[in-house]
Design an enzyme around this catalytic site. Structure first.
Site, PDB file in Angstrom:
ATOM      1  CB  VAL A 192      -0.741  -0.014   1.140  1.00 25.14           C
ATOM      2  CG1 VAL A 192      -1.766   1.323   1.333  1.00 25.14           C
ATOM      3  CG2 VAL A 192      -1.847  -1.203   0.949  1.00 25.14           C
ATOM      4  CG  LEU A 241      -4.645   0.781  -3.676  1.00 26.20           C
ATOM      5  CD1 LEU A 241      -3.052   0.876  -3.337  1.00 26.20           C
ATOM      6  CD2 LEU A 241      -5.282   1.844  -5.021  1.00 26.20           C
ATOM      7  N   GLY A 273     -15.713 -19.348  -8.000  1.00 27.59           N
ATOM      8  CA  GLY A 273     -14.338 -19.856  -8.189  1.00 27.59           C
ATOM      9  C   GLY A 273     -14.183 -20.637  -6.933  1.00 27.59           C
ATOM     10  CB  CYS A 277      -7.541  -7.563   1.591  1.00 29.87           C
ATOM     11  SG  CYS A 277      -6.235  -6.563   1.052  1.00 29.87           S
TER      12      CYS A 277
END
Ligand code: UGA
Length: 436
Positions: free
Chosen positions: A11, A153, A256, A263
């Site tokens: 980050v 992000l 999936g 995260c």
């Protein structure tokens, strides 16, 4: 404006390089001397597309520098970002805030002028209050304001996400904090990225709520995929059919092997802990965490089924294509591949694997797996081939060559990157996720 970024991990480094690219004067700080040495040599500590070029051009332009000295790095900075790790604390799943608090203390002791201290690390509600207390206790004579500015992000797409964000969230308690943050993000104001100003605690919670909601969306569609397999429906069409409803939205509805990464698993657990501490249970998130965890081994069993079941699998060979938790990263944290490989080796299967970026990090996590130099080497003699991560490199395999190399043309596609009809026409016994 001078910006200091404390913590030059994923980050901190991406944010620091992007702020420098906007024209700010940025210093990235890290205690790890070897990391800073390598950054000085232009070697990135992580794999992120475009990051090396962005760092290089901003270093050349004199807008981006690196240091191990926090006092030196934060000198004259108007905004000091805390972007250090908040891993799950051993034993209880709470976010470990010791790194954040240690930085806050050092910042307080080193402030050389007025500054806004911004938590960018993902931190539980109330962390900003504690950072503020630590700064006060440090006895600093300088004006400061503590602000929350979570990051959204995605690994592998981080630079684009930073420069063209869906939104910027800023939790500030006073005008000093709000004004400095407006200046920090002014380049994005100009390109009309939405900025949401809230109170600090709200901003801290937004980050967890966003990740928990996305994890819920994925888990929901994964369960729909299981149901599709039972009732003979197609989960990709279900995703399209519900995603076209604007109230639902089409993103994060790809079924999936379960979500992984640094995260979602950590943040959902930390949210559960906060909810528990405040006696306000979040039962949906509890179910998401449990469902996702059990899904990963279930995917291993799906591969075993393709080998004729666990009882027939011993001594057979499985090839895994893709190990990282998603493509375009070398990150193996909580990757479903780990549980898939473990389930297979537990059943006595010989496992070989190939991943374009993740093998070095994966190797110690799965010591029994044979790492190969390219996908075709991994496939040699395989009784089953499993696509675990949807790297582009696996989307157009030479199927003729694959058939020649494998022992049996059996494929389990955990990411639905191939068309079932085409695969069957090519002579493969093909199973995927949620598609008959
Ligand atoms: C996630 C969020 O998407 C970012 O907004 C957030 O900033 C970041 O966490 C963070 O908190 O730092 P990231 O973990 O990099 O980003 O990866 P995602 O692209 O969100 O994927 C997470 C996992 O979900 C992967 O294992 C991926 O394969 C899986 N996934 C994602 C699905 O199974 N289906 C989908 O439709 C989407």
């Amino acid at each position: 404006m001078k910006i200091a970024m404390v913590g030059s991990g994923y980050v901190g480094l991406v944010s620091g390089a992007c702020f420098a690219d906007f024209g700010h004067d940025v210093v990235c700080i890290d205690k790890d001397q070897s990391k800073i040495d390598r950054l000085h040599e232009g070697v990135m500590p992580i794999y992120e597309p475009g990051l090396d070029a962005l760092v290089e051009s901003n270093v050349k332009a004199g807008r981006l520098s690196f240091t191990t000295s926090l006092a030196e790095g934060i000198k004259d900075a108007a905004a000091i970002f805390i972007a250090v790790g908040t891993p799950s604390r051993r034993g209880d799943g709470h976010a470990d805030l010791s790194f954040v608090y240690a930085v806050a203390k050092e910042v307080g002791e080193s402030l050389s002028g007025p500054a806004v201290v911004v938590t960018k690390s993902t931190v539980p509600v109330g962390t900003g209050d504690e950072v503020e207390r630590i700064l006060k206790d440090s006895g600093t004579a300088h004006q400061f304001s503590v602000v929350s500015n979570p990051e959204f992000l995605r690994e592998g797409a981080a630079i684009g996400d930073f420069k063209r964000p869906d939104r910027i969230v800023i939790g500030a308690e006073d005008d000093f904090g709000r004004d400095v943050m407006r200046e920090v993000y002014r380049p994005l104001f100009l390109n009309e990225s939405p900025i949401l100003f809230t109170e600090r605690r709200t901003s801290e919670l937004i980050k967890y709520a966003a990740n928990a909601f996305l994890a819920t969306k994925i888990t929901f569609i994964n369960e729909m995929a299981d149901l599709c397999e039972k009732v003979g429906a197609n989960v990709q069409d279900v995703s399209r059919g519900i995603g076209m409803d604007n109230r639902i939205g089409s993103k994060f509805l790809h079924a999936g092997p379960g979500y992984g990464g640094s995260c979602f698993p950590k943040d959902t657990l930390a949210l559960l802990k906060t909810a528990e501490d405040y006696d306000s249970p979040t039962r949906i998130v509890e179910a998401v965490v449990k469902t996702n965890e059990s899904r990963k081994r279930a995917m291993g069993r799906k591969v075993l089924d393709a080998l004729g079941g666990a009882e027939n699998a011993r001594g057979k060979k499985a090839a895994l294509l893709g190990l990282t938790f998603k493509p375009n990263t070398d990150d193996m944290r909580d990757s479903p591949a780990i549980a898939v490989a473990q389930t297979l080796t537990d059943a006595g299967v010989i496992v070989s694997a190939y991943d374009p970026e993740g093998m070095e990090i994966a190797h110690p996590l799965m010591p029994d797996v044979i790492m190969c130099d390219d996908p075709y080497a991994a496939l040699e003699g395989a009784d089953v081939t499993a696509i675990v991560t949807e790297w582009d490199a696996f989307r157009a395999l030479d199927l003729g060559r694959v058939k020649e190399l494998v022992n049996a043309p059996v494929m389990v596609d955990l990411r639905n990157i191939y068309n079932p009809d085409d695969m069957r026409a090519s002579g493969f016994t093909y199973t995927s996720i949620g598609r008959a």
